[in-house]
Design a protein around this motif. Sequence first.
Motif, PDB file in Angstrom:
ATOM      1  N   HIS A 111       0.867  -1.180   0.000  1.00 37.85           N
ATOM      2  CA  HIS A 111       0.000   0.000   0.000  1.00 37.85           C
ATOM      3  C   HIS A 111       0.907   1.235   0.000  1.00 37.85           C
ATOM      4  CE1 HIS A 111      -3.445  -2.604   1.066  1.00 37.85           C
ATOM      5  NE2 HIS A 111      -2.597  -3.201   1.885  1.00 37.85           N
ATOM      6  N   LEU A 112       1.174   1.768  -1.176  1.00 43.05           N
ATOM      7  CA  LEU A 112       2.157   2.834  -1.308  1.00 43.05           C
ATOM      8  C   LEU A 112       1.798   4.097  -0.532  1.00 43.05           C
ATOM      9  CD1 LEU A 112       3.066   2.519  -5.102  1.00 43.05           C
ATOM     10  CD2 LEU A 112       4.591   2.076  -3.162  1.00 43.05           C
ATOM     11  N   ALA A 113       0.526   4.377  -0.356  1.00 45.20           N
ATOM     12  CA  ALA A 113       0.129   5.624   0.309  1.00 45.20           C
ATOM     13  C   ALA A 113       0.078   5.495   1.827  1.00 45.20           C
ATOM     14  CB  ALA A 113      -1.222   6.105  -0.218  1.00 45.20           C
ATOM     15  N   TRP A 114       0.367   4.319   2.347  1.00 48.95           N
ATOM     16  CA  TRP A 114       0.522   4.135   3.797  1.00 48.95           C
ATOM     17  C   TRP A 114       2.011   4.079   4.109  1.00 48.95           C
ATOM     18  CZ3 TRP A 114      -3.576  -0.295   4.513  1.00 48.95           C
ATOM     19  CH2 TRP A 114      -4.838   0.280   4.765  1.00 48.95           C
ATOM     20  N   ASP A 115       2.402   4.682   5.231  1.00 44.92           N
ATOM     21  CA  ASP A 115       3.831   4.852   5.487  1.00 44.92           C
ATOM     22  C   ASP A 115       4.424   3.845   6.468  1.00 44.92           C
ATOM     23  OD1 ASP A 115       2.937   5.792   7.979  1.00 44.92           O
ATOM     24  OD2 ASP A 115       3.117   7.889   7.379  1.00 44.92           O
ATOM     25  N   GLY A 116       3.589   3.008   7.103  1.00 44.27           N
ATOM     26  CA  GLY A 116       4.109   2.043   8.063  1.00 44.27           C
ATOM     27  C   GLY A 116       4.364   2.624   9.432  1.00 44.27           C
ATOM     28  N   VAL A 117       4.118   3.925   9.582  1.00 43.02           N
ATOM     29  CA  VAL A 117       4.415   4.610  10.841  1.00 43.02           C
ATOM     30  C   VAL A 117       3.141   5.091  11.535  1.00 43.02           C
ATOM     31  CG1 VAL A 117       5.622   6.558  11.894  1.00 43.02           C
ATOM     32  CG2 VAL A 117       6.659   5.346   9.956  1.00 43.02           C
ATOM     33  N   HIS A 118       2.298   5.760  10.788  1.00 40.40           N
ATOM     34  CA  HIS A 118       1.142   6.406  11.406  1.00 40.40           C
ATOM     35  C   HIS A 118      -0.112   5.536  11.332  1.00 40.40           C
ATOM     36  CE1 HIS A 118       3.907   9.715  10.246  1.00 40.40           C
ATOM     37  NE2 HIS A 118       3.602  10.121  11.468  1.00 40.40           N
ATOM     38  N   ASP A 119      -1.094   5.876  12.147  1.00 39.09           N
ATOM     39  CA  ASP A 119      -2.358   5.152  12.211  1.00 39.09           C
ATOM     40  C   ASP A 119      -3.011   5.057  10.836  1.00 39.09           C
ATOM     41  OD1 ASP A 119      -5.562   5.726  12.566  1.00 39.09           O
ATOM     42  OD2 ASP A 119      -4.805   4.262  14.009  1.00 39.09           O
ATOM     43  N   LEU A 120      -3.444   3.840  10.480  1.00 36.61           N
ATOM     44  CA  LEU A 120      -3.972   3.623   9.130  1.00 36.61           C
ATOM     45  C   LEU A 120      -5.219   4.453   8.870  1.00 36.61           C
ATOM     46  CD1 LEU A 120      -3.606  -0.239   8.611  1.00 36.61           C
ATOM     47  CD2 LEU A 120      -1.979   1.583   8.130  1.00 36.61           C
ATOM     48  N   ALA A 121      -6.168   4.394   9.787  1.00 39.81           N
ATOM     49  CA  ALA A 121      -7.422   5.115   9.567  1.00 39.81           C
ATOM     50  C   ALA A 121      -7.169   6.617   9.498  1.00 39.81           C
ATOM     51  CB  ALA A 121      -8.419   4.786  10.670  1.00 39.81           C
ATOM     52  N   ARG A 122      -6.308   7.099  10.369  1.00 37.12           N
ATOM     53  CA  ARG A 122      -6.052   8.546  10.381  1.00 37.12           C
ATOM     54  C   ARG A 122      -5.388   8.992   9.070  1.00 37.12           C
ATOM     55  NH1 ARG A 122      -6.769  12.196  14.034  1.00 37.12           N
ATOM     56  NH2 ARG A 122      -5.648  14.180  13.940  1.00 37.12           N
ATOM     57  N   GLN A 123      -4.412   8.201   8.585  1.00 37.44           N
ATOM     58  CA  GLN A 123      -3.800   8.526   7.295  1.00 37.44           C
ATOM     59  C   GLN A 123      -4.855   8.562   6.194  1.00 37.44           C
ATOM     60  OE1 GLN A 123       0.142   6.684   6.196  1.00 37.44           O
ATOM     61  NE2 GLN A 123      -0.415   5.327   7.885  1.00 37.44           N
ATOM     62  N   SER A 124      -5.714   7.559   6.221  1.00 36.89           N
ATOM     63  CA  SER A 124      -6.715   7.424   5.159  1.00 36.89           C
ATOM     64  C   SER A 124      -7.716   8.562   5.176  1.00 36.89           C
ATOM     65  CB  SER A 124      -7.440   6.090   5.307  1.00 36.89           C
ATOM     66  OG  SER A 124      -6.522   5.020   5.320  1.00 36.89           O
ATOM     67  N   LEU A 125      -8.096   8.972   6.372  1.00 33.03           N
ATOM     68  CA  LEU A 125      -9.143   9.995   6.501  1.00 33.03           C
ATOM     69  C   LEU A 125      -8.599  11.420   6.358  1.00 33.03           C
ATOM     70  CD1 LEU A 125     -11.096   8.419   9.486  1.00 33.03           C
ATOM     71  CD2 LEU A 125     -11.995   8.747   7.179  1.00 33.03           C
ATOM     72  N   TYR A 126      -7.351  11.641   6.804  1.00 32.72           N
ATOM     73  CA  TYR A 126      -6.894  13.023   6.939  1.00 32.72           C
ATOM     74  C   TYR A 126      -5.679  13.398   6.093  1.00 32.72           C
ATOM     75  CZ  TYR A 126     -10.116  12.830  10.852  1.00 32.72           C
ATOM     76  OH  TYR A 126     -11.240  12.662  11.617  1.00 32.72           O
ATOM     77  N   ASP A 127      -4.973  12.425   5.523  1.00 34.32           N
ATOM     78  CA  ASP A 127      -3.877  12.809   4.626  1.00 34.32           C
ATOM     79  C   ASP A 127      -4.446  13.533   3.411  1.00 34.32           C
ATOM     80  OD1 ASP A 127      -1.883  11.764   6.170  1.00 34.32           O
ATOM     81  OD2 ASP A 127      -1.354  10.116   4.824  1.00 34.32           O
ATOM     82  N   ARG A 128      -3.902  14.703   3.127  1.00 30.29           N
ATOM     83  CA  ARG A 128      -4.312  15.413   1.918  1.00 30.29           C
ATOM     84  C   ARG A 128      -3.778  14.657   0.699  1.00 30.29           C
ATOM     85  NH1 ARG A 128      -6.134  20.586   2.497  1.00 30.29           N
ATOM     86  NH2 ARG A 128      -5.337  21.129   0.424  1.00 30.29           N
ATOM     87  N   PRO A 129      -4.412  14.809  -0.457  1.00 25.25           N
ATOM     88  CA  PRO A 129      -3.939  14.113  -1.660  1.00 25.25           C
ATOM     89  C   PRO A 129      -2.476  14.369  -1.962  1.00 25.25           C
ATOM     90  CG  PRO A 129      -6.099  15.071  -2.054  1.00 25.25           C
ATOM     91  CD  PRO A 129      -5.660  15.564  -0.702  1.00 25.25           C
ATOM     92  N   GLU A 130      -2.024  15.601  -1.687  1.00 22.22           N
ATOM     93  CA  GLU A 130      -0.628  15.923  -1.963  1.00 22.22           C
ATOM     94  C   GLU A 130       0.318  15.105  -1.074  1.00 22.22           C
ATOM     95  OE1 GLU A 130      -3.166  19.562  -2.874  1.00 22.22           O
ATOM     96  OE2 GLU A 130      -3.049  18.039  -1.286  1.00 22.22           O
ATOM     97  N   ILE A 131      -0.072  14.907   0.198  1.00 27.11           N
ATOM     98  CA  ILE A 131       0.752  14.116   1.110  1.00 27.11           C
ATOM     99  C   ILE A 131       0.744  12.649   0.696  1.00 27.11           C
ATOM    100  CG2 ILE A 131       0.872  13.219   3.481  1.00 27.11           C
ATOM    101  CD1 ILE A 131       2.112  15.966   3.131  1.00 27.11           C
TER     102      ILE A 131
END
Length: 412
Positions: free
Chosen positions: A86-106
Motif C-alpha cells: 500500500h504505497l500511500a501508507w507509510d508504516g508509521v502512522h495510524d492507518l485510519a487517520r492517514q486514510s481519513l486526513y492525509d491530503r492528496p498531496e501528502i
Amino acid sequence: MPEAPAWRFEKIIKPMFDLPTPHRVLAGARLLTCRGNEIFENGYVEIRDGLIAAVGPMSEMGEVAAEVIDCHGMTVMPGLINSHAHLAWDGVHDLARQSLYDRPEISAYKCAGNMLKSLRAGITLVRDLGMNRSNFFAKQAVEQGIFPGPRLLIVGEAIIQTGGHTFWCCREASGPDEMRRAVRDQVKGGADLIKIMGSHDTVEFTDEELRAVIDETHRMGLAITAHATFDGVIRRVAQFGVDVIEHGGAMSDETIQLLLDKGIPIVTTFAPLVMQAQADIARQHDIPEWKITERQAAVQSRERFDGLVKAAQAGVTIAFGTDAGSPVVGHDVVAPELQFMVELGVKRDNYDALRSATIVAAQVNKLDHMLGSLETGKAADVIVIDGDPLEDLAALVNITAVYVAGKQMIGA
C-alpha cells in the motif's frame, strides 16, 4: 480490453527522468536465475536495450562490446516483486487517520517516497492493493517518466460493501449495480486488477453483490483478488470465482482442495505480525503493549498459521507479499517476511522463498513471460546483492544495484 485511462493519450515530448539503457554485462557473480534451483557460481548477465541478452557461466561469455561491471563476491538475481503493498501508507502512522486526513498531496509524496524505498530494497515491481486513488497517479508518474519508480500493478480503490472492512479508505458500494459501477470506475482510472474486501470478522457482500463484482471484473478482462482471512470466506470467494486470495488464514481440507482444483494462489503477508512482535521496534511505532504480547504469542505458537502451512504443503501456490505500509511494516521490509516463510514451513528453503518473490509472483500476476527469472529475452529487471541470500536472507539488506528494464535505478 477496456478503454485506456485518459492520461495514456497525453503527448509526452520527453520524460523528466529519462534514464539510459546502455549495453552492460554484470560479470563474475553468483547468479540465482530463479529457474528451479539453478545457480551459476561464476556467471554473467548481459543487458542490452532493456532486455536480458544472455545469461550463463563466465566460461561461455566470450567477447562483448559492452561496459563490464565486476560483480565478484556478489549475488545477481531477478528483481523482487511485492504482491501486496500500500504505497500511500507509510508504516508509521495510524492507518485510519492517514486514510481519513492525509491530503492528496501528502499521499502523493508518500507514494513517491515508498517507491524509492521499494527500489532500494530490490523491489522492481509493486502490486499496490489500494488505500485511496493516489496509486492511479503514482503509476502515471512512473510510466510518463515524471518520477522514478518500480513497475506498478494497481487496483485504484479496493471495493467494499457500504460500511465494510476499512470503509474509510475504500470504494463503498451496495447492490449489484453499484458493484459494477465501482469496478468500471477503477478500470476507467487505469486499474490493472480489482480488489475486494471479502471479510473482516464476518463474511461481507451478498451473493448477488459478490457475483456482480467478480463478473464485471472478468468481463473487463481483469483479474480480481480478495482479502480473505478465514475458512468460510476463503471458500466462498473461491467458489464465486476470484483469482487470488490475499492474506489467507485457517482453512479446511475442503477449502484447500478447492484452491487446488481452481488453481487459486495465496499471497501471504506475515510481516505485520512478525514486525509487531519485535518489542523494541514496535514500541518505536506506538504499538500498545497488549498487541505486542498478542503478536509475540502468535509468532511463537504458530497455530494460527496451520492452515497456510497445510495449503502450501498440499501444493497451493504461495506468493510473497508484506502488506507494506501497515503498522511497523516499511516498504523496505523484505527479509523478515521471507525468513518467516521458511521458518514456518510455507517455503522449503531460502531459494524457495526467493522464488515466491520472483518467478512465482510473476506467474501469479501473469507476467512470467517477461519477468521473474534471469532468462534471455526477458526484461532486465535485475538486482545485485552484496552477500549470499541462499546462506542468509538478511543479505537482502545489502542491495548495491537495481535495474528496471535495464535502467539503473539504484547504485548509479
